[in-house]
Design an enzyme around this catalytic site. Sequence first.
Site, PDB file in Angstrom:
ATOM      1  N   LYS A 150      33.496  39.491  33.737  1.00  0.00           N
ATOM      2  CA  LYS A 150      33.243  38.850  35.020  1.00  0.00           C
ATOM      3  C   LYS A 150      34.431  39.119  35.938  1.00  0.00           C
ATOM      4  O   LYS A 150      35.504  38.562  35.748  1.00  0.00           O
ATOM      5  CB  LYS A 150      33.048  37.332  34.875  1.00  0.00           C
ATOM      6  CG  LYS A 150      32.471  36.737  36.172  1.00  0.00           C
ATOM      7  CD  LYS A 150      32.598  35.251  36.283  1.00  0.00           C
ATOM      8  CE  LYS A 150      33.902  34.811  36.856  1.00  0.00           C
ATOM      9  NZ  LYS A 150      34.209  35.350  38.198  1.00  0.00           N
ATOM     10  N   GLU A 194      46.533  35.499  30.132  1.00  0.00           N
ATOM     11  CA  GLU A 194      47.614  36.027  30.973  1.00  0.00           C
ATOM     12  C   GLU A 194      47.562  35.238  32.276  1.00  0.00           C
ATOM     13  O   GLU A 194      46.629  35.412  33.062  1.00  0.00           O
ATOM     14  CB  GLU A 194      47.418  37.527  31.219  1.00  0.00           C
ATOM     15  CG  GLU A 194      47.558  38.337  29.946  1.00  0.00           C
ATOM     16  CD  GLU A 194      47.271  39.829  30.126  1.00  0.00           C
ATOM     17  OE1 GLU A 194      46.988  40.258  31.253  1.00  0.00           O
ATOM     18  OE2 GLU A 194      47.340  40.543  29.116  1.00  0.00           O
ATOM     19  N   CYS A 200      51.243  39.083  39.447  1.00  0.00           N
ATOM     20  CA  CYS A 200      51.789  37.952  38.681  1.00  0.00           C
ATOM     21  C   CYS A 200      53.250  38.171  38.324  1.00  0.00           C
ATOM     22  O   CYS A 200      53.962  37.231  38.011  1.00  0.00           O
ATOM     23  CB  CYS A 200      50.966  37.763  37.428  1.00  0.00           C
ATOM     24  SG  CYS A 200      50.881  39.271  36.441  1.00  0.00           S
ATOM     25  N   GLU A 242      54.035  28.602  42.023  1.00  0.00           N
ATOM     26  CA  GLU A 242      53.672  29.985  42.341  1.00  0.00           C
ATOM     27  C   GLU A 242      52.970  30.036  43.696  1.00  0.00           C
ATOM     28  O   GLU A 242      51.989  29.342  43.919  1.00  0.00           O
ATOM     29  CB  GLU A 242      52.723  30.521  41.260  1.00  0.00           C
ATOM     30  CG  GLU A 242      52.329  31.965  41.481  1.00  0.00           C
ATOM     31  CD  GLU A 242      51.282  32.459  40.483  1.00  0.00           C
ATOM     32  OE1 GLU A 242      50.262  31.771  40.282  1.00  0.00           O
ATOM     33  OE2 GLU A 242      51.492  33.534  39.895  1.00  0.00           O
TER      34      GLU A 242
HETATM   35  P1  NAD Z   1      41.736  32.222  39.235  1.00  0.00           P
HETATM   36  O1  NAD Z   1      42.204  31.526  38.024  1.00  0.00           O
HETATM   37  O2  NAD Z   1      41.386  31.416  40.417  1.00  0.00           O
HETATM   38  O3  NAD Z   1      40.450  33.111  38.920  1.00  0.00           O
HETATM   39  C1  NAD Z   1      40.460  34.092  37.923  1.00  0.00           C
HETATM   40  C2  NAD Z   1      39.060  34.293  37.409  1.00  0.00           C
HETATM   41  O4  NAD Z   1      38.628  33.109  36.756  1.00  0.00           O
HETATM   42  C3  NAD Z   1      38.023  34.587  38.475  1.00  0.00           C
HETATM   43  O5  NAD Z   1      37.144  35.570  37.975  1.00  0.00           O
HETATM   44  C4  NAD Z   1      37.321  33.247  38.649  1.00  0.00           C
HETATM   45  O6  NAD Z   1      35.995  33.371  39.101  1.00  0.00           O
HETATM   46  C5  NAD Z   1      37.350  32.722  37.231  1.00  0.00           C
HETATM   47  N1  NAD Z   1      37.280  31.269  37.083  1.00  0.00           N
HETATM   48  C6  NAD Z   1      37.786  30.330  37.892  1.00  0.00           C
HETATM   49  N2  NAD Z   1      37.572  29.095  37.372  1.00  0.00           N
HETATM   50  C7  NAD Z   1      36.916  29.277  36.205  1.00  0.00           C
HETATM   51  C8  NAD Z   1      36.404  28.398  35.211  1.00  0.00           C
HETATM   52  N3  NAD Z   1      36.559  27.069  35.304  1.00  0.00           N
HETATM   53  N4  NAD Z   1      35.768  28.921  34.148  1.00  0.00           N
HETATM   54  C9  NAD Z   1      35.622  30.257  34.016  1.00  0.00           C
HETATM   55  N5  NAD Z   1      36.075  31.148  34.933  1.00  0.00           N
HETATM   56  C10 NAD Z   1      36.720  30.659  36.014  1.00  0.00           C
HETATM   57  O7  NAD Z   1      42.870  33.294  39.577  1.00  0.00           O
HETATM   58  P2  NAD Z   1      42.949  34.261  40.835  1.00  0.00           P
HETATM   59  O8  NAD Z   1      43.245  33.412  42.029  1.00  0.00           O
HETATM   60  O9  NAD Z   1      41.756  35.146  40.836  1.00  0.00           O
HETATM   61  O10 NAD Z   1      44.222  35.168  40.473  1.00  0.00           O
HETATM   62  C11 NAD Z   1      45.521  34.853  40.813  1.00  0.00           C
HETATM   63  C12 NAD Z   1      46.226  34.227  39.620  1.00  0.00           C
HETATM   64  O11 NAD Z   1      46.154  35.099  38.512  1.00  0.00           O
HETATM   65  C13 NAD Z   1      47.709  34.011  39.858  1.00  0.00           C
HETATM   66  O12 NAD Z   1      48.071  32.767  39.327  1.00  0.00           O
HETATM   67  C14 NAD Z   1      48.361  35.130  39.071  1.00  0.00           C
HETATM   68  O13 NAD Z   1      49.686  34.873  38.683  1.00  0.00           O
HETATM   69  C15 NAD Z   1      47.441  35.231  37.912  1.00  0.00           C
HETATM   70  N6  NAD Z   1      47.565  36.528  37.244  1.00  0.00           N
HETATM   71  C16 NAD Z   1      48.224  36.605  36.061  1.00  0.00           C
HETATM   72  C17 NAD Z   1      48.369  37.846  35.415  1.00  0.00           C
HETATM   73  C18 NAD Z   1      49.118  38.003  34.126  1.00  0.00           C
HETATM   74  O14 NAD Z   1      49.012  39.077  33.534  1.00  0.00           O
HETATM   75  N7  NAD Z   1      49.847  37.013  33.664  1.00  0.00           N
HETATM   76  C19 NAD Z   1      47.808  38.976  35.986  1.00  0.00           C
HETATM   77  C20 NAD Z   1      47.134  38.859  37.195  1.00  0.00           C
HETATM   78  C21 NAD Z   1      47.016  37.622  37.823  1.00  0.00           C
HETATM   79  O1  6OD Z   2      50.611  45.953  33.663  1.00  0.00           O
HETATM   80  C1  6OD Z   2      49.726  45.326  33.058  1.00  0.00           C
HETATM   81  O2  6OD Z   2      49.218  45.725  32.003  1.00  0.00           O
HETATM   82  C2  6OD Z   2      49.253  44.063  33.591  1.00  0.00           C
HETATM   83  N1  6OD Z   2      48.344  43.404  32.858  1.00  0.00           N
HETATM   84  C3  6OD Z   2      49.700  43.627  34.775  1.00  0.00           C
HETATM   85  C4  6OD Z   2      49.314  42.426  35.359  1.00  0.00           C
HETATM   86  C5  6OD Z   2      49.777  42.115  36.557  1.00  0.00           C
HETATM   87  C6  6OD Z   2      49.499  40.877  37.202  1.00  0.00           C
HETATM   88  O3  6OD Z   2      49.249  40.691  38.337  1.00  0.00           O
END
Ligand code: NAD
Ligand code: 6OD
Length: 502
Positions: free
Chosen positions: A194, A270, A304, A406
């Site tokens: 998704k 993640e 992130c 964040e």
């Molecule tokens: P989000 O958590 O709002 O959404 C992520 C996904 O989860 C979307 O597909 C959304 O539709 C789905 N979702 C939301 N609520 C849900 C629920 N209750 N059940 C199931 N699915 C649900 O995140 P975002 O705003 O799309 O992305 C930004 C965030 O992602 C930031 O906090 C960023 O730091 C984090 N991020 C972390 C990493 C990592 O590797 N650690 C990588 C990329 C992004």
């Molecule tokens: O480099 C990667 O493999 C990875 N998962 C990066 C994620 C970045 C977050 O925004």
Amino acid sequence: MIREETVLARSFTLPPTLDALRNYVDGQFVETERQFDNISPIDGRLLGKVHEADAALVDRAVRAARRALEEGPWGRSTVEERAAALHRVADVIERRFEEFLAAEVADTGRPVEQARKLDVYRGIANFRTFADLGKHAHGEFFETHLPDGTQLINYTKRKPLGVIVSISPWNLPILSLTWKAAPALICGNAIICKPSEETPSSAVLIAEAFHEAGVPPGVFNVVHGFGPGSAGEALTTHPGVDAVTFTGESRTGAAIMKAVADGVKEVSFELGGKNAAIIFADCDFEATVNGLARALFTNTGQVCLCPERVFVERPIYERFLAAIKARAESMRIGWPDEPGVDMGSLISREHRDKVLSYFKLAVEEGATVLTGGGVPQFGDARDQGAFVQPTIWTGLPDSARCVREEVFGPVCHIAPFDSEDEAVRRANDSDYGLAATVWTTNLSRAHRVAPRLHVGITWVNTWFSRDLRTPFGGTRLSGMGREGGRWSLDFYSETTNICIKV
Ligand code: NAD
Ligand code: 6OD
């Protein structure tokens, strides 16, 4: 106006088949009655409609995935056959590179050249890397001699976990989806992905690549929708799902953890970050200014791993502030295909409201705004988009919300420090623990400081790039588990020990 139309036509309109984005379930592109809008973050245009999956379609996808494993050729496939299939998918992406690029840029608003080098490239690399790694995965073997003379041989065997759900965010759509799908599939699982509701287009192209590559129906599925009350919730609560791999916000991770608890499903998370950068006075000054600017502002700060807390050793503090301010103010913000553009829009107006609320909060908390803090004015269609200025604050205590929470935008707080111990202590003073960067030319210091940081990855004198065979993940609110290389293979497999009396 002429220029605007030319630009729109040339690079970031969606390919026509993506005007109405369909789900991909059981090898078929599926429309639904309920649809939502895909809005351009660049100028607020309607890019197209997205067919939202309901619980019934999610159920169809889960059943199709199970069938693919139990009745289809995928369940009986060898790792060589699966690797060949993933390489074929990568071949299609390579051949249709420009379409993937256009879709990613249209959905995210990022500069074309960044998307070319980062997103589409990493999509291909993820498929090829895990295809090859899977072929070289091996188990363990132990020979045991008991006191009564019994001899045992033990060997471990990896088996697929089953039906995997991948839920990904909007910030790096192709990278995040393929980072999960490739290892899951090489291990012999079937997957339902998704993508974020904000960035649904590239997932449909990836589905097309699987279709074109002849991967059997049900092995790779895409469903569109939101979280609660939509496809996300239907996926995480479905009893037929064996594991959930999620990338996104920490609080969404917590909600998903609750949703999967009853089914005791495996999870890999993640999550968010509030990453520290520690800049020592002995750094290579120019390289550090450039390196930090890249880390702060790549993808408009929506990675992130971007640092949002910067600590600079006092002897170079004032000089560093002046240099990074000049660097931020020289950033060219604009159209994705504008020559020399450094930064695009944020993902949406909604996310911009969140970022702007932190701009306001920082002032209320007593920050000095070194630069930025507002919205750039273009006098054209971009004023309907989601742009913000690169922003740097100083003068806040480490306890301020803007230094702890964040923001996920092109923004950071910079503070001085006086000793190595102080820098480590303050960098570790966070609820998150995803990544850190250390900038120094003193090798001993780098080796001393890096292991003391409570994070999943520390970069020294660089940021973001790494070997895909290394572990990736976070501590504390930043996640659970590690993916990458053999860590991905471990997560996406069930390991069985077979013990034989000789
Ligand atoms: P989000 O958590 O709002 O959404 C992520 C996904 O989860 C979307 O597909 C959304 O539709 C789905 N979702 C939301 N609520 C849900 C629920 N209750 N059940 C199931 N699915 C649900 O995140 P975002 O705003 O799309 O992305 C930004 C965030 O992602 C930031 O906090 C960023 O730091 C984090 N991020 C972390 C990493 C990592 O590797 N650690 C990588 C990329 C992004
Ligand atoms: O480099 C990667 O493999 C990875 N998962 C990066 C994620 C970045 C977050 O925004």
